[in-house]
Design a protein around this motif. Structure first.
Motif, PDB file in Angstrom:
ATOM      1  N   ALA A 174      -6.414   2.325   4.503  1.00  0.00           N
ATOM      2  CA  ALA A 174      -7.118   3.271   5.553  1.00  0.00           C
ATOM      3  C   ALA A 174      -6.923   4.731   4.935  1.00  0.00           C
ATOM      4  N   LEU A 175      -5.655   4.902   4.407  1.00  0.00           N
ATOM      5  CA  LEU A 175      -5.375   6.217   3.908  1.00  0.00           C
ATOM      6  C   LEU A 175      -6.414   6.576   2.788  1.00  0.00           C
ATOM      7  N   THR A 176      -6.530   5.648   1.836  1.00  0.00           N
ATOM      8  CA  THR A 176      -7.187   5.793   0.847  1.00  0.00           C
ATOM      9  C   THR A 176      -8.797   6.406   1.146  1.00  0.00           C
ATOM     10  N   VAL A 177      -9.370   5.484   1.856  1.00  0.00           N
ATOM     11  CA  VAL A 177     -10.844   5.886   2.603  1.00  0.00           C
ATOM     12  C   VAL A 177     -10.677   7.038   3.239  1.00  0.00           C
ATOM     13  N   ALA A 178     -10.050   7.277   3.990  1.00  0.00           N
ATOM     14  CA  ALA A 178      -9.864   8.746   4.665  1.00  0.00           C
ATOM     15  C   ALA A 178      -9.728   9.956   3.687  1.00  0.00           C
ATOM     16  N   LEU A 179      -8.958   9.658   2.482  1.00  0.00           N
ATOM     17  CA  LEU A 179      -8.884  10.752   1.489  1.00  0.00           C
ATOM     18  C   LEU A 179     -10.061  10.939   0.807  1.00  0.00           C
ATOM     19  N   VAL A 180     -11.210   9.992   0.547  1.00  0.00           N
ATOM     20  CA  VAL A 180     -12.028  10.035  -0.194  1.00  0.00           C
ATOM     21  C   VAL A 180     -13.278  10.475   0.439  1.00  0.00           C
ATOM     22  N   ALA A 181     -13.170  10.056   1.916  1.00  0.00           N
ATOM     23  CA  ALA A 181     -14.254  10.305   2.704  1.00  0.00           C
ATOM     24  C   ALA A 181     -14.399  11.713   3.255  1.00  0.00           C
ATOM     25  N   GLY A 182     -13.095  12.114   3.675  1.00  0.00           N
ATOM     26  CA  GLY A 182     -13.052  13.213   4.515  1.00  0.00           C
ATOM     27  C   GLY A 182     -13.057  14.675   3.846  1.00  0.00           C
ATOM     28  N   GLY A 183     -12.746  14.737   2.542  1.00  0.00           N
ATOM     29  CA  GLY A 183     -12.588  16.281   2.075  1.00  0.00           C
ATOM     30  C   GLY A 183     -13.971  16.805   1.638  1.00  0.00           C
ATOM     31  N   SER A 184     -13.976  17.901   1.331  1.00  0.00           N
ATOM     32  CA  SER A 184     -15.339  18.516   0.843  1.00  0.00           C
ATOM     33  C   SER A 184     -15.742  17.789  -0.482  1.00  0.00           C
ATOM     34  N   ARG A 185     -14.504  17.493  -1.135  1.00  0.00           N
ATOM     35  CA  ARG A 185     -14.502  16.986  -2.438  1.00  0.00           C
ATOM     36  C   ARG A 185     -13.544  15.774  -2.670  1.00  0.00           C
ATOM     37  N   ALA A 186     -13.717  14.723  -3.303  1.00  0.00           N
ATOM     38  CA  ALA A 186     -12.778  13.623  -3.176  1.00  0.00           C
ATOM     39  C   ALA A 186     -11.575  13.984  -4.079  1.00  0.00           C
ATOM     40  N   PRO A 187     -10.320  13.933  -3.847  1.00  0.00           N
ATOM     41  CA  PRO A 187      -9.268  14.096  -4.664  1.00  0.00           C
ATOM     42  C   PRO A 187      -9.386  13.368  -5.961  1.00  0.00           C
ATOM     43  N   ALA A 188      -8.862  13.874  -7.035  1.00  0.00           N
ATOM     44  CA  ALA A 188      -8.565  12.996  -8.234  1.00  0.00           C
ATOM     45  C   ALA A 188      -7.606  11.914  -7.909  1.00  0.00           C
ATOM     46  N   ALA A 189      -7.609  11.023  -9.097  1.00  0.00           N
ATOM     47  CA  ALA A 189      -6.616   9.837  -8.806  1.00  0.00           C
ATOM     48  C   ALA A 189      -5.127  10.272  -8.560  1.00  0.00           C
ATOM     49  N   PRO A 190      -4.720  11.051  -9.510  1.00  0.00           N
ATOM     50  CA  PRO A 190      -3.191  11.279  -9.314  1.00  0.00           C
ATOM     51  C   PRO A 190      -2.978  11.886  -8.068  1.00  0.00           C
ATOM     52  N   GLU A 191      -3.699  12.694  -7.338  1.00  0.00           N
ATOM     53  CA  GLU A 191      -3.530  13.473  -6.291  1.00  0.00           C
ATOM     54  C   GLU A 191      -3.495  12.276  -5.056  1.00  0.00           C
ATOM     55  N   ILE A 192      -4.460  11.421  -5.112  1.00  0.00           N
ATOM     56  CA  ILE A 192      -4.559  10.204  -3.945  1.00  0.00           C
ATOM     57  C   ILE A 192      -3.414   9.457  -4.137  1.00  0.00           C
ATOM     58  N   ILE A 193      -2.924   8.968  -5.490  1.00  0.00           N
ATOM     59  CA  ILE A 193      -1.591   8.290  -5.497  1.00  0.00           C
ATOM     60  C   ILE A 193      -0.424   8.978  -5.047  1.00  0.00           C
ATOM     61  N   GLY A 194      -0.419  10.216  -5.322  1.00  0.00           N
ATOM     62  CA  GLY A 194       0.838  11.078  -4.768  1.00  0.00           C
ATOM     63  C   GLY A 194       0.785  11.076  -3.226  1.00  0.00           C
ATOM     64  N   GLN A 195      -0.430  11.280  -2.708  1.00  0.00           N
ATOM     65  CA  GLN A 195      -0.373  11.112  -1.211  1.00  0.00           C
ATOM     66  C   GLN A 195       0.029   9.556  -0.621  1.00  0.00           C
ATOM     67  N   LEU A 196      -0.521   9.083  -1.284  1.00  0.00           N
ATOM     68  CA  LEU A 196      -0.267   7.457  -0.880  1.00  0.00           C
ATOM     69  C   LEU A 196       1.399   6.990  -0.881  1.00  0.00           C
TER      70      LEU A 196
END
Ligand code: RVK
Ligand code: MG
Ligand code: MG
Length: 312
Positions: A174-196
């Motif tokens: 669910a977090l991954t979906v929110a991270l890519v759907a919600g920002g003005s630009r989807a974060p890059a992979a390292p940032e997503i993994i870092g947040q997760l």
């Protein structure tokens, strides 16, 4: 933590549609191959091209239930959601459900409380991927508030998947979906993994998130399956699905074909990967020839629009 800048509503609508359609397309593309050994992406594409209809399974069927309940209650309401899951299963029990949920729905019908019925089916509850495979609509619904998102992802899990490993798989998806759907630009992979990693409490997931970093560029799909898993357990499917989506940030098609090609629990891994890719890239990124054949396509779109209306 939440996204600081929100995208305009047309873009959000495309992403919400992309997520709901994407999870259904991924599920339907993977369904003919559930339990298969490794495949080549072209084999998956060929089977889809020859199919007259792309039919989804329990994964998308349960995501429909979660979306319906979120729209009706404007929040995650445990008893309501348990009733919707149970009613939907009773109407379409042939969708290929895992072994646990139908037994739980019977207990719910017999009067057990929504948050107790799942506890004694497996020791500690189920850690199957059923809670994560259906959670994407909650990632959309709570994209502005990650604390509520985590709470909702866990609450929807415990109806059928009480084990902490089952819950955490749902939280991460669910977090991954929110991270890519919600920002003005989807974060890059390292940032997503870092947040997760910040939200992962279980060592098993933390280790797989670390392993994922080293797999983003590999050409060896066997390495992805052997390190992250491709099975029916949440910890053996959620990391693989996220990895496929992060490896192909610009292509829905490459994401879902790779997810199916890993073999194993193909419909479920592709459903989750398709949800992420669709949420990132929007509905326009999903190949038209797949959308045209998707069973109940209009209903997935309708749910996406209503989910968005409920949150803006
Ligand atoms: C048919 C030991 C456990 C466990 C625990 C294992 C559909 C069991 C979808 C169980 C998905 C399996 C899939 C699935 C979704 C879980 N100890 N083993 N504590 N918890 N397992 O029954 O909704 O395909 O082997 O909760 O998660 O497409 O049979 O079902 O692929 O995980 O089913 O767990 O299944 P369940 P589910
Ligand atoms: Mg399925
Ligand atoms: Mg499956």
């Amino acid at each position: 933590m939440a996204n600081s800048s929100l995208p305009e509503s047309a873009l959000l609508q495309s992403r919400f549609r992309g997520c709901m359609l994407g999870l259904a397309v991924g599920d339907a593309l993977g369904a003919p191959f559930e339990g298969a050994w490794f495949l080549k992406p072209y084999q998956v594409k060929d089977v889809a091209a020859k199919s007259s209809r792309l039919r989804y399974t329990d994964d998308a069927h349960m995501a429909i239930g979660l979306a319906e309940s979120l729209i009706a209650c404007k929040d995650l309401n445990g008893p309501h959601l348990a009733e919707v899951f149970t009613k939907n299963f009773e109407q379409e029990p042939w969708r290929g459900y895992g072994p646990g949920p139908p037994r739980i729905f019977k207990k719910i019908r017999a009067g057990l409380p929504w948050d107790k019925a799942a506890q004694d089916i497996y020791p500690g509850g189920s850690y199957g991927n059923g809670a994560a495979m259906r959670v994407a609509p909650a990632g959309l619904f709570y994209f502005k508030d990650f604390n509520k998102l985590v709470e909702a992802a866990r609450a929807q899990s415990i109806i059928t998947h009480a084990h902490l490993l089952g819950q955490e798989g749902a939280v991460l998806l669910a977090l991954t979906v929110a991270l890519v759907a919600g920002g003005s630009r989807a974060p890059a992979a390292p940032e997503i993994i870092g947040q997760l990693k910040q939200y992962a409490a279980e060592d098993l997931y933390l280790q797989k998130l670390k392993d994922m970093e080293a797999l983003l560029e590999t050409k060896d799909l066997g390495e992805i399956a052997s390190k992250l898993g491709n099975g029916v357990e949440a910890f053996n499917s959620v990391p693989a699905a996220i990895c496929c989506a992060l490896r192909h940030p610009g292509s829905f098609e490459e994401t879902v074909l790779e997810a199916v090609s890993l073999g194993g629990d193909t419909d479920t891994i592709a459903c989750m990967a398709g949800a992420i890719a669709g949420a990132r890239l929007g509905s326009e990124a999903i190949p038209q020839q797949w959308l045209e054949k998707l069973e109940n396509k209009d209903y997935f779109e309708e749910l996406a629009v209503k989910l968005l209306e409920a949150v803006i």
